[in-house]
Write a protein that holds these residues in place. Structure first.
Motif, PDB file in Angstrom:
ATOM      1  N   ALA A  79       6.771   9.905  -5.276  1.00 39.20           N
ATOM      2  CA  ALA A  79       5.654   9.396  -6.391  1.00 39.20           C
ATOM      3  C   ALA A  79       4.778   7.812  -6.359  1.00 39.20           C
ATOM      4  O   ALA A  79       3.800   8.123  -6.051  1.00 39.20           O
ATOM      5  N   VAL A  80       5.947   6.572  -5.850  1.00 40.85           N
ATOM      6  CA  VAL A  80       5.100   5.800  -5.271  1.00 40.85           C
ATOM      7  C   VAL A  80       3.604   5.741  -4.233  1.00 40.85           C
ATOM      8  O   VAL A  80       3.092   5.694  -4.407  1.00 40.85           O
ATOM      9  N   ASP A  81       4.409   6.581  -3.663  1.00 40.59           N
ATOM     10  CA  ASP A  81       3.289   6.708  -2.265  1.00 40.59           C
ATOM     11  C   ASP A  81       2.238   7.353  -2.497  1.00 40.59           C
ATOM     12  O   ASP A  81       1.450   6.446  -1.960  1.00 40.59           O
ATOM     13  N   ILE A  82       2.252   8.197  -3.567  1.00 42.90           N
ATOM     14  CA  ILE A  82       0.880   9.239  -4.119  1.00 42.90           C
ATOM     15  C   ILE A  82       0.281   8.134  -5.088  1.00 42.90           C
ATOM     16  O   ILE A  82      -0.987   8.083  -5.184  1.00 42.90           O
ATOM     17  N   ALA A  83       1.085   8.210  -5.527  1.00 44.01           N
ATOM     18  CA  ALA A  83       0.422   6.105  -6.855  1.00 44.01           C
ATOM     19  C   ALA A  83      -0.618   5.701  -5.599  1.00 44.01           C
ATOM     20  O   ALA A  83      -1.827   5.087  -6.029  1.00 44.01           O
ATOM     21  N   ARG A  84      -0.043   5.003  -4.592  1.00 44.94           N
ATOM     22  CA  ARG A  84      -0.959   4.325  -3.859  1.00 44.94           C
ATOM     23  C   ARG A  84      -2.229   4.727  -3.277  1.00 44.94           C
ATOM     24  O   ARG A  84      -3.445   4.243  -2.513  1.00 44.94           O
ATOM     25  N   ASN A  85      -2.205   6.408  -2.636  1.00 47.54           N
ATOM     26  CA  ASN A  85      -2.964   6.668  -1.880  1.00 47.54           C
ATOM     27  C   ASN A  85      -4.301   7.299  -3.205  1.00 47.54           C
ATOM     28  O   ASN A  85      -5.267   6.669  -2.973  1.00 47.54           O
ATOM     29  N   LEU A  86      -3.457   7.352  -4.496  1.00 47.07           N
ATOM     30  CA  LEU A  86      -4.139   7.702  -4.878  1.00 47.07           C
ATOM     31  C   LEU A  86      -5.191   6.737  -5.962  1.00 47.07           C
ATOM     32  O   LEU A  86      -6.671   7.189  -6.145  1.00 47.07           O
ATOM     33  N   MET A  87      -5.190   5.931  -5.678  1.00 45.83           N
ATOM     34  CA  MET A  87      -5.838   4.660  -6.550  1.00 45.83           C
ATOM     35  C   MET A  87      -6.761   4.534  -5.647  1.00 45.83           C
ATOM     36  O   MET A  87      -8.025   3.529  -6.026  1.00 45.83           O
ATOM     37  N   ALA A  88      -6.726   4.902  -4.215  1.00 45.06           N
ATOM     38  CA  ALA A  88      -7.881   4.546  -2.948  1.00 45.06           C
ATOM     39  C   ALA A  88      -8.969   5.468  -3.212  1.00 45.06           C
ATOM     40  O   ALA A  88      -9.963   4.020  -3.656  1.00 45.06           O
TER      41      ALA A  88
END
Length: 848
Positions: free
Chosen positions: A78-87
């Protein structure tokens, strides 16, 4: 419809990308309000495809409040996806608020999210259940437009999946217009997953988008220099080859199958690390802070390698990982592909992975897995019916949210696919249990959690009950754990209570990548210091070994039985199989080979079942019970993923009767009644169902205290209400899940009329690995010399000479150095007397 609007088209073009067909297919489905299951190869942009309709909708129609809920099986994902989605959101200048909510989210942020939800919330099944239990859940989810379930294959069919399915059914009531999206790269049974996603519980309501193609993975097998080990499952002999591959790559994930194995492999790599490469360790028993530190270092490109268990095998997108090394056989094709997909996380580039089998049987299993990948064949069991203990927790959570009528909740629950066949009797019995504990427990005030008003609506009794529920929500029941704390320093993680109970002050063990000296047990913590002298042990974790999948086991039998397929195997393994064929015979593909032979004053029976360690453990308990009745004097047994071996005082005869299908009748009932397994299963079910509570305000219950409470309640129900709903759930789970009885039944049915008994005068080649393991079971103190002498004679018997002894000698010596018995089970300081081992054997079920 289905075309990219601005600024999305410009963003794709600016990166030199063209939207993939499946991404546009999900965009069309989203714009039509349809739910969909996307099955696409790793690196194919599944996550972006899942979020794309939501991002486009929010860009066109900005609005406050929760629009999309993303559910992941892992906090780290979840944390990893949030970081990638912010880009892409930031690069396109979209006004979209994205946040995560997991067990690690601070309380003040959780409160703010309930009052002012973000547009996109990324969470886990447990956190979603907690949100739905809140009185304001109706307002929070009223405007929900989409639910995305990532790595859906890892949830469906598990208790966490049951919890999620029930939560989706409730979301279907709170936000009936919300569409659903499932994402996965490895799906063996798409229809049950479509039903899992569907608001109606039926597959027809969910569109299937299946992507073919993508660059096939590049897989290979590497073997240790010198002799290929006959037995053992750690793979430490191959660590020099693993280290050389780490040196030659940018970033490597070294996957192993158990936490104990991760500690040993990490230590072995550090001993070889003359270049001082940055190598980290990651598994579920380390503290959250340590795991997050490793994850951040990986994301920042600061690590050359990480040794990890299943804690990192789902969906983490670290683009710089250019190879995966799987140490030990993968135990399943889908699991292997999931891990392989962590390397070169791009659809058009092949993922590269190396398999490192630990012994000769594992070479065959790895070969079988590679053949399956080459033919694009997946394994996996279809999801099972939902657990009644999970339903009990959900019923109480829904009462905490708002009063309900039983008829309405029953219909809602049946729209969750795992509960589509739930009978009204079972529902009412579960509701009755939550309401007052049931017939035998209703006299106790603390079990009364619900009440009904004059209109038949069910209410939670008071806020104390609601508070207790929220403190104990979840379906993951840990084996009793104790914290490991450095004297004067931080907590390093947790190990199982039984392991600490075997230590005395001054004993050393390996944990968190370092050697620790046990000092004292202080409350719920084991106080340790760094360093120490003596031979370090390795903590093991109950049930941590992955079961060999049924489908992959069948492929292993097929390769062994077909000499034409031996060309795929190394010469050493081919010679091993040829020697087996000459001295005994090869295990049949559809039957069952049983060998008996004398050795060291005992009689051994080796059955080549190939049904996995858990199934073999249960079968061993049943077979030794039948051997005892027949007067063979069984002394013990050993289960590996491939064989079941027993040893007895007298020669087993008419062995076909030991493996008849009726062994699952009377013997199974007697064993389950006598063993501690039912009590342990009851404790887990009672914990999930809310009968036992792990946490109280301001205090945490000790595991021993919880076990005593569970045993007392179990005895009361067994005597006064044996048909209590939790007792029914316990028997069902014990028979159908923990003991792999279904696989045993398939094995015995397959072997009916096809059991072949070979009475030998000495050990056969395929039995050697089991005897090596059996010898290690009892080695203690000064028995090392005796074991080496035994090993020398053993190889001499099989090979007719001492030529292969040097390789086995090194292997057994390594086994003594790392004390494999500590990896698999608690220490036995002396050989048990006859029958004592068999009587106590069920207590260690799942610890191997």
């Amino acid at each position: 419809m289905g075309t990219l609007p601005e600024p999305f088209a410009a963003w794709f073009a600016g990166r030199g990308w063209t939207p993939r067909p499946h991404q546009l297919a999900l965009l069309r489905a989203g714009q039509a309000g349809e739910s969909a299951l996307l099955v696409a190869p790793t690196g194919g942009g599944k996550t972006l495809a899942g979020f794309l309709p939501s991002l486009v909708d929010l860009a066109r129609h900005p609005r406050p409040g929760l629009h999309t809920l993303y559910i992941s099986p892992l906090k780290a994902l979840a944390v990893d996806i949030a970081r990638n989605l912010m880009a892409p959101v930031e690069e396109m200048g979209l006004s979209i608020r994205i946040e995560t909510r997991t067990g690690d989210t601070p309380q003040n942020r959780r409160a703010r999210q309930r009052a002012d939800p973000p547009n996109i919330l990324l969470t886990t099944p447990e956190s979603l259940a907690l949100l739905l239990s809140q009185p304001e859940a109706g307002e929070v989810f009223a405007g929900l437009g989409a639910v995305i379930v990532d790595e859906i294959h890892a949830l469906a069919g598990t208790k966490r999946g049951d919890q999620l399915a029930l939560a989706l059914a409730r979301l279907g009531r709170l936000a009936p217009g919300a569409r659903r999206v499932g994402l996965s790269a490895t799906v063996a049974h798409p229809e049950p997953l479509r039903a899992f996603l569907s608001p109606s519980g039926e597959a027809e309501g969910v569109r299937l988008v299946q992507v073919r193609g993508g660059a096939p993975p590049e897989l290979s097998i590497t073997l240790p220099e010198g002799r290929l080990p006959w037995g053992g499952h750690m793979g430490l002999a191959s660590m020099p080859e693993v280290y050389r591959r780490i040196q030659a790559a940018r970033v490597t994930i070294v996957f192993v199958n158990t936490r104990a194995q991760s500690e040993l492999c990490f230590q072995a790599l550090w001993r070889l690390n003359e270049d001082n490469l940055s190598i980290a360790l990651h598994h579920g028993s380390l503290t959250v802070e340590q795991r997050r530190k490793v994850e951040a270092a990986m994301a920042a490109g600061k690590l050359r390698a990480v040794v990890a268990t299943a804690s990192l095998d789902l969906g983490i997108d670290w683009g710089d990982v250019d190879q995966v090394i799987q140490v030990g056989a993968p135990k399943g094709v889908a699991r292997l592909l999931q891990r392989v997909g962590r390397a070169n996380h791009r659809m058009d580039e092949p993922s590269r992975a190396v398999l490192v089998p630990a012994n000769r049987f594992e070479v065959i299993e790895c070969t079988a897995a590679l053949e399956a990948v080459r033919h694009e064949e997946l394994d996996g069991d279809a999801p099972r019916p939902g657990g009644l203990d999970v339903l009990a927790q959900h019923i109480l959570a829904m009462a905490c949210h708002a009063p309900f009528h039983p008829d309405d909740l029953y219909e809602e629950v049946r729209r969750a696919a795992p509960y589509a066949a739930l009978t009204r009797r079972d529902f009412d019995d579960v509701l009755g249990f939550v309401e007052n504990g049931g017939y035998a427990l209703r006299v106790y005030e603390r079990f009364r959690k619900l009440f009904r008003d004059a209109e038949g609506l069910v209410h939670v009794r008071d806020q104390h009950v609601a508070r207790q529920l929220r403190m104990n929500l979840g379906t993951i029941v840990e084996t009793p754990l104790l914290k490991v704390r450095l004297r004067g320093g931080p907590v390093l993680g947790e190990v199982e209570e039984w392991f600490i109970s075997t230590l005395v002050a001054g004993d050393c063990f390996i944990f968190a990548g370092q050697t620790l000296r046990f000092e004292v047990l202080d409350g719920v913590s084991a106080v340790v210091s760094r360093g120490g002298e003596g031979e370090p042990r390795v903590p093991a974790y109950a049930g941590s070994r992955m079961p060999l999948s049924t489908w992959l086991a069948a492929r292993v039998r097929e390769i062994i039985n077909d000499p034409r397929k031996w060309r795929l195997l190394p010469v050493a393994v081919q010679d091993w199989l040829k020697l087996q064929r000459r001295q005994s015979m090869l295990p049949p593909k559809d039957g069952l080979l049983i060998e008996t032979f004398p050795r060291g004053g005992r009689w051994f029976l080796v059955a080549y079942c190939f049904e996995g360690r858990l199934a073999h453990q249960t079968l061993g308990m049943l077979v030794t019970k039948r051997m005892e009745r027949a007067g063979f004097g069984p002394l013990g047994y050993l289960a590996t993923d491939y064989v079941l071996a027993t040893w007895s005082a007298f020669e087993p005869t008419e062995v076909e009767h030991l493996f008849e299908e009726d062994i699952l009748g009377e013997e199974l009932e007697e064993w389950m009644a006598e063993s501690s397994m039912l009590r342990r299963t009851f404790r887990n079910i009672a914990t999930i169902a809310g009968l036992l509570e792990k946490n109280h305000p301001g205090q945490e219950k000790r595991p021993r205290q919880m076990t005593m409470n569970a045993d007392l309640i179990y005895d009361v129900l067994r005597k006064h209400e044996p048909d209590h709903i939790l007792m029914r759930a316990t028997r069902q789970e014990a028979a159908g899940g923990l003991t792999d009885v279904a696989r045993i039944g398939l094995l015995l049915a397959r072997a009916r009329g096809r059991i072949i008994h070979r009475s030998l005068n000495r050990v056969s080649p395929l039995a050697v690995p089991a005897l090596i393991e059996e010898g290690r079971e009892w080695v203690a103190g000064g028995a090392e010399d005796a074991l080496l002498a035994e090993a020398e004679a053993l190889v001499g018997e099989v090979t007719g000479g001492a030529e292969l002894f040097s390789g086995l000698l090194a292997e057994v010596t390594e086994g003594i150095a790392i004390r494999p018995r500590d990896v698999d089970k608690p220490r036995h300081r002396e050989r048990p007397r006859r029958n004592r081992f068999i009587r106590n054997a069920p207590k260690s079920l799942g610890q191997a």
